[in-house]
Design a protein around this motif. Structure first.
Motif, PDB file in Angstrom:
ATOM      1  N   ALA A 161      -4.598  -2.184  -2.395  1.00  0.00           N
ATOM      2  CA  ALA A 161      -4.802  -2.129  -0.944  1.00  0.00           C
ATOM      3  C   ALA A 161      -3.543  -1.622  -0.250  1.00  0.00           C
ATOM      4  CB  ALA A 161      -5.187  -3.503  -0.406  1.00  0.00           C
ATOM      5  N   LEU A 162      -2.399  -2.121  -0.680  1.00  0.00           N
ATOM      6  CA  LEU A 162      -1.137  -1.678  -0.079  1.00  0.00           C
ATOM      7  C   LEU A 162      -0.824  -0.225  -0.425  1.00  0.00           C
ATOM      8  CD1 LEU A 162       1.024  -4.898  -0.567  1.00  0.00           C
ATOM      9  CD2 LEU A 162       0.084  -3.995   1.574  1.00  0.00           C
ATOM     10  N   LYS A 163      -1.213   0.192  -1.636  1.00  0.00           N
ATOM     11  CA  LYS A 163      -1.006   1.595  -2.021  1.00  0.00           C
ATOM     12  C   LYS A 163      -1.892   2.522  -1.200  1.00  0.00           C
ATOM     13  CE  LYS A 163      -0.420   3.000  -6.201  1.00  0.00           C
ATOM     14  NZ  LYS A 163      -0.579   3.261  -7.644  1.00  0.00           N
ATOM     15  N   ALA A 164      -3.103   2.069  -0.846  1.00  0.00           N
ATOM     16  CA  ALA A 164      -4.045   2.896  -0.098  1.00  0.00           C
ATOM     17  C   ALA A 164      -3.670   2.996   1.375  1.00  0.00           C
ATOM     18  CB  ALA A 164      -5.456   2.335  -0.246  1.00  0.00           C
TER      19      ALA A 164
ATOM     20  N   PRO B 143      -0.657   3.541   3.132  1.00  0.00           N
ATOM     21  CA  PRO B 143       0.094   4.703   3.631  1.00  0.00           C
ATOM     22  C   PRO B 143      -0.648   6.030   3.438  1.00  0.00           C
ATOM     23  CG  PRO B 143       1.193   3.774   1.703  1.00  0.00           C
ATOM     24  CD  PRO B 143       0.040   2.884   2.047  1.00  0.00           C
ATOM     25  N   GLU B 144      -1.601   6.043   2.521  1.00  0.00           N
ATOM     26  CA  GLU B 144      -2.391   7.253   2.293  1.00  0.00           C
ATOM     27  C   GLU B 144      -3.483   7.405   3.352  1.00  0.00           C
ATOM     28  OE1 GLU B 144      -3.878   6.651  -1.655  1.00  0.00           O
ATOM     29  OE2 GLU B 144      -1.889   6.771  -2.558  1.00  0.00           O
ATOM     30  N   GLY B 145      -3.651   6.404   4.187  1.00  0.00           N
ATOM     31  CA  GLY B 145      -4.683   6.442   5.211  1.00  0.00           C
ATOM     32  C   GLY B 145      -6.073   6.143   4.683  1.00  0.00           C
ATOM     33  N   ASN B 146      -6.152   5.618   3.489  1.00  0.00           N
ATOM     34  CA  ASN B 146      -7.429   5.307   2.852  1.00  0.00           C
ATOM     35  C   ASN B 146      -7.873   3.906   3.289  1.00  0.00           C
ATOM     36  OD1 ASN B 146      -9.606   4.825   1.211  1.00  0.00           O
ATOM     37  ND2 ASN B 146      -8.533   5.240  -0.711  1.00  0.00           N
ATOM     38  N   LEU B 147      -8.405   3.812   4.481  1.00  0.00           N
ATOM     39  CA  LEU B 147      -8.803   2.509   5.020  1.00  0.00           C
ATOM     40  C   LEU B 147      -9.977   1.909   4.264  1.00  0.00           C
ATOM     41  CD1 LEU B 147      -8.325   3.023   8.847  1.00  0.00           C
ATOM     42  CD2 LEU B 147      -6.806   1.957   7.194  1.00  0.00           C
ATOM     43  N   ALA B 148     -10.829   2.757   3.692  1.00  0.00           N
ATOM     44  CA  ALA B 148     -11.947   2.238   2.893  1.00  0.00           C
ATOM     45  C   ALA B 148     -11.411   1.528   1.656  1.00  0.00           C
ATOM     46  CB  ALA B 148     -12.887   3.370   2.499  1.00  0.00           C
TER      47      ALA B 148
END
Length: 160
Positions: free
Chosen positions: A101-104, A106-111
């Motif tokens: 979740a934390l890796k996603a 900064p990538e803007g991957n809210l899903a």
């Protein structure tokens, strides 16, 4: 070197997610089995039965106090362990998805963040429900078993 260690630790941690979720699921089902068994025993006790230690003593009057104590511990061992282990498993199942979740984030991957957080919180909720059910059962059964041990002590003295 440090990056290799961090990556290895992350990957190893991720390997434990599925086994942890499976254990939580099995223990959740087990808690309801224990609850059903507890309700059945409570109903039997209301009608004067369901006293497992007393029944064992009546069938085996030579049983000493240590053996009765061991039997009492054995009767509550599974739910007792479950009530103590499931909160820890819930914490593990909460923390493992937090990495992805934390890796996603900064990538803007809210899903991805959302999916992992839903999994994390669902796992901890099931774990806490499991622990709560089994904790209650263990404590009431512990009291019942103590009452039976007192009855057996009175029977041995001839007070009953």
């Amino acid at each position: 070197m440090q990056n290799t260690i961090e990556t290895s630790m992350y990957q190893i941690g991720q390997l434990f997610l599925l086994p942890t979720l499976l254990l939580i699921s099995l223990l959740f089902l087990y808690a309801f089995f224990v609850l059903g068994e507890f309700i059945t025993l409570a109903l039997r006790r209301r009608s004067g039965g369901g006293q497992l230690l007393l029944l064992h003593f009546q069938k085996n009057p030579q049983t000493n106090d240590d053996e009765l104590d061991m039997l009492a511990h054995r009767l509550i061992e599974g739910p007792r362990i479950t009530s103590r282990v499931t909160p820890m498993l819930g914490l593990v199942a909460t923390m493992i998805p937090m990495g992805p979740a934390l890796k996603a984030l900064p990538e803007g991957n809210l899903a991805g963040v959302s999916d992992n957080l839903v999994l994390a919180f669902s796992a901890v909720i099931l774990s806490l429900l499991t622990a709560s059910i089994t904790y209650y059962v263990v404590n009431v059964k512990r009291r019942w078993l103590s009452e039976e041990l007192l009855q057996i002590a009175k029977l041995r003295k001839g007070d009953v």
